[in-house]
Design an enzyme around this catalytic site. Structure first.
Site, PDB file in Angstrom:
ATOM      1  N   HIS A 106       2.706  18.792  53.374  1.00  0.00           N
ATOM      2  CA  HIS A 106       3.583  19.304  52.316  1.00  0.00           C
ATOM      3  C   HIS A 106       3.204  18.777  50.937  1.00  0.00           C
ATOM      4  O   HIS A 106       4.013  18.800  50.016  1.00  0.00           O
ATOM      5  CB  HIS A 106       5.048  18.963  52.623  1.00  0.00           C
ATOM      6  CG  HIS A 106       5.604  19.745  53.775  1.00  0.00           C
ATOM      7  ND1 HIS A 106       6.768  19.423  54.422  1.00  0.00           N
ATOM      8  CD2 HIS A 106       5.138  20.865  54.404  1.00  0.00           C
ATOM      9  CE1 HIS A 106       6.999  20.301  55.413  1.00  0.00           C
ATOM     10  NE2 HIS A 106       6.017  21.176  55.417  1.00  0.00           N
ATOM     11  N   SER A 174      13.824  15.975  61.627  1.00  0.00           N
ATOM     12  CA  SER A 174      14.947  16.680  62.258  1.00  0.00           C
ATOM     13  C   SER A 174      14.487  17.894  63.059  1.00  0.00           C
ATOM     14  O   SER A 174      15.272  18.455  63.821  1.00  0.00           O
ATOM     15  CB  SER A 174      15.938  17.136  61.180  1.00  0.00           C
ATOM     16  OG  SER A 174      15.277  18.005  60.273  1.00  0.00           O
ATOM     17  N   GLU A 200      18.726  10.297  65.689  1.00  0.00           N
ATOM     18  CA  GLU A 200      19.608  11.181  66.464  1.00  0.00           C
ATOM     19  C   GLU A 200      18.727  11.995  67.401  1.00  0.00           C
ATOM     20  O   GLU A 200      17.534  12.147  67.157  1.00  0.00           O
ATOM     21  CB  GLU A 200      20.339  12.134  65.505  1.00  0.00           C
ATOM     22  CG  GLU A 200      19.334  12.892  64.655  1.00  0.00           C
ATOM     23  CD  GLU A 200      19.925  13.850  63.630  1.00  0.00           C
ATOM     24  OE1 GLU A 200      21.118  13.743  63.340  1.00  0.00           O
ATOM     25  OE2 GLU A 200      19.161  14.693  63.148  1.00  0.00           O
TER      26      GLU A 200
HETATM   27  P1  NAD Z   1      15.139  15.658  57.465  1.00  0.00           P
HETATM   28  O1  NAD Z   1      15.899  15.028  56.334  1.00  0.00           O
HETATM   29  O2  NAD Z   1      15.400  17.057  57.819  1.00  0.00           O
HETATM   30  O3  NAD Z   1      15.357  14.802  58.805  1.00  0.00           O
HETATM   31  C1  NAD Z   1      15.204  13.419  58.821  1.00  0.00           C
HETATM   32  C2  NAD Z   1      15.449  12.940  60.238  1.00  0.00           C
HETATM   33  O4  NAD Z   1      15.217  11.541  60.256  1.00  0.00           O
HETATM   34  C3  NAD Z   1      16.865  13.188  60.770  1.00  0.00           C
HETATM   35  O5  NAD Z   1      16.791  13.751  62.052  1.00  0.00           O
HETATM   36  C4  NAD Z   1      17.485  11.776  60.803  1.00  0.00           C
HETATM   37  O6  NAD Z   1      18.364  11.601  61.879  1.00  0.00           O
HETATM   38  C5  NAD Z   1      16.267  10.923  60.978  1.00  0.00           C
HETATM   39  N1  NAD Z   1      16.405   9.561  60.454  1.00  0.00           N
HETATM   40  C6  NAD Z   1      17.122   9.131  59.391  1.00  0.00           C
HETATM   41  N2  NAD Z   1      16.971   7.817  59.207  1.00  0.00           N
HETATM   42  C7  NAD Z   1      16.140   7.389  60.178  1.00  0.00           C
HETATM   43  C8  NAD Z   1      15.611   6.106  60.548  1.00  0.00           C
HETATM   44  N3  NAD Z   1      15.911   4.998  59.857  1.00  0.00           N
HETATM   45  N4  NAD Z   1      14.773   6.039  61.613  1.00  0.00           N
HETATM   46  C9  NAD Z   1      14.465   7.149  62.352  1.00  0.00           C
HETATM   47  N5  NAD Z   1      14.953   8.381  62.052  1.00  0.00           N
HETATM   48  C10 NAD Z   1      15.778   8.492  60.983  1.00  0.00           C
HETATM   49  O7  NAD Z   1      13.613  15.381  57.136  1.00  0.00           O
HETATM   50  P2  NAD Z   1      12.341  16.155  57.648  1.00  0.00           P
HETATM   51  O8  NAD Z   1      12.454  16.535  59.064  1.00  0.00           O
HETATM   52  O9  NAD Z   1      11.150  15.403  57.167  1.00  0.00           O
HETATM   53  O10 NAD Z   1      12.545  17.465  56.773  1.00  0.00           O
HETATM   54  C11 NAD Z   1      11.555  18.129  56.426  1.00  0.00           C
HETATM   55  C12 NAD Z   1      11.471  18.214  54.867  1.00  0.00           C
HETATM   56  O11 NAD Z   1      12.042  17.135  54.101  1.00  0.00           O
HETATM   57  C13 NAD Z   1      10.043  18.172  54.541  1.00  0.00           C
HETATM   58  O12 NAD Z   1       9.722  19.319  53.831  1.00  0.00           O
HETATM   59  C14 NAD Z   1       9.845  16.948  53.663  1.00  0.00           C
HETATM   60  O13 NAD Z   1       8.821  17.201  52.737  1.00  0.00           O
HETATM   61  C15 NAD Z   1      11.168  16.775  53.020  1.00  0.00           C
HETATM   62  N6  NAD Z   1      11.508  15.421  52.546  1.00  0.00           N
HETATM   63  C16 NAD Z   1      10.556  14.441  52.309  1.00  0.00           C
HETATM   64  C17 NAD Z   1      10.931  13.140  51.879  1.00  0.00           C
HETATM   65  C18 NAD Z   1       9.843  12.081  51.564  1.00  0.00           C
HETATM   66  O14 NAD Z   1       8.717  12.426  51.204  1.00  0.00           O
HETATM   67  N7  NAD Z   1      10.153  10.760  51.696  1.00  0.00           N
HETATM   68  C19 NAD Z   1      12.295  12.861  51.704  1.00  0.00           C
HETATM   69  C20 NAD Z   1      13.239  13.888  51.958  1.00  0.00           C
HETATM   70  C21 NAD Z   1      12.837  15.155  52.386  1.00  0.00           C
END
Ligand code: NAD
Ligand code: ZN
Length: 229
Positions: A106, A174, A200
């Site tokens: 991404h 997720s 989760e």
């Molecule tokens: P999402 O927010 O949809 O899901 C995150 C998942 O991580 C959830 O299922 C949650 O339960 C889990 N989670 C939360 N804290 C956790 C922990 N401490 N340990 C283990 N699991 C934990 O994120 P995703 O699936 O990456 O969504 C995809 C989109 O979000 C992508 O397009 C991505 O680019 C974008 N995104 C990226 C960032 C980043 O670069 N840091 C941040 C937010 C969103």
């Protein structure tokens, strides 16, 4: 040679203080996804979109890799087989932990892209709609991130790696955003064992699920893999 393919999502960076999509008071909740993560949103209000990614870039630079990132760096360094990380994250915490094979499907917060000529360069801390492209001078500078409706990067390499994988591990995602959400099925069809590590259960089709914080679960899993290697 054993091949491990790891998919990471926002959850692996959560303990570093970078919010996930669903975090209650994260950056994402203050903005509408349609406004900041689509080509239409950028065309409509480039200033707002740059402000959003400028804020995320600042957060990313202030954050540190956590125990999960460090464990994956140890895995790449010490595992006798092949290890590749496919990440949906646009932060650079995997690289800063020491991983070398990181595929940013991404895109990357720290890179800029010219929407006119396709040139890419290192993003400055603050990007604005007035920044000209260093190559063609067009005023079409955008963050080098993949928005909804755009094609993720490296899909051919990813497809191949998934088919060749012996073990596919999904960490902190997720499983709601495609195509990454479909990777487990591809890896499984290619004969890989599949493991999910997440806070989760996501209801996806993994052979094994470990529920908990990435900062605890990932180092424990890496210890096991390296002990058996
Ligand atoms: P999402 O927010 O949809 O899901 C995150 C998942 O991580 C959830 O299922 C949650 O339960 C889990 N989670 C939360 N804290 C956790 C922990 N401490 N340990 C283990 N699991 C934990 O994120 P995703 O699936 O990456 O969504 C995809 C989109 O979000 C992508 O397009 C991505 O680019 C974008 N995104 C990226 C960032 C980043 O670069 N840091 C941040 C937010 C969103
Ligand atoms: Zn250009």
């Amino acid at each position: 040679m054993m091949r491990i393919v790891i998919l990471t999502g926002a959850g692996i960076s959560a303990e570093s203080g970078l919010g996930t999509f669903r975090d209650k008071d994260g950056l994402w909740t203050k903005y509408d996804l349609e406004d900041v993560a689509t080509p239409q949103g950028f065309a409509h209000n480039p200033r707002l979109v740059h402000d959003f990614y400028n804020a995320r870039r600042a957060n990313c630079l202030a954050a540190l890799p956590n125990d999960a990132h460090h464990a994956l760096a140890r895995l790449e360094a010490e595992f006798p087989g092949d290890v590749v990380i496919i990440t949906q994250n646009i932060d650079n915490l995997h690289e800063r932990a020491g991983n070398h094979r990181v595929w940013h499907m991404h895109g990357e917060l720290l890179r800029a892209l010219c929407a006119s000529c396709g040139h890419r360069w290192n993003a400055p801390a603050i990007m604005t709609p007035q920044d000209p492209c260093p190559a063609c001078h067009a005023l079409a500078t955008r963050p080098d991130v993949v928005w909804f409706g755009e094609m993720p990067h490296m899909m051919d390499d990813i497809q191949q790696a998934l088919y060749e994988a012996d073990l596919f591990v999904s960490i902190g995602t997720s499983g709601t955003v495609y195509p990454a959400a479909g990777f487990v099925r591809i890896a499984s069809a290619g004969g890989a064992q599949t493991l999910e590590i997440n806070l989760e259960t996501t209801g996806s089709v993994f052979d094994e699920t470990r529920q908990g914080e990435a900062g605890k679960q990932v180092p424990a899993w890496v210890d096991e893999v390296l002990r058996q290697a």
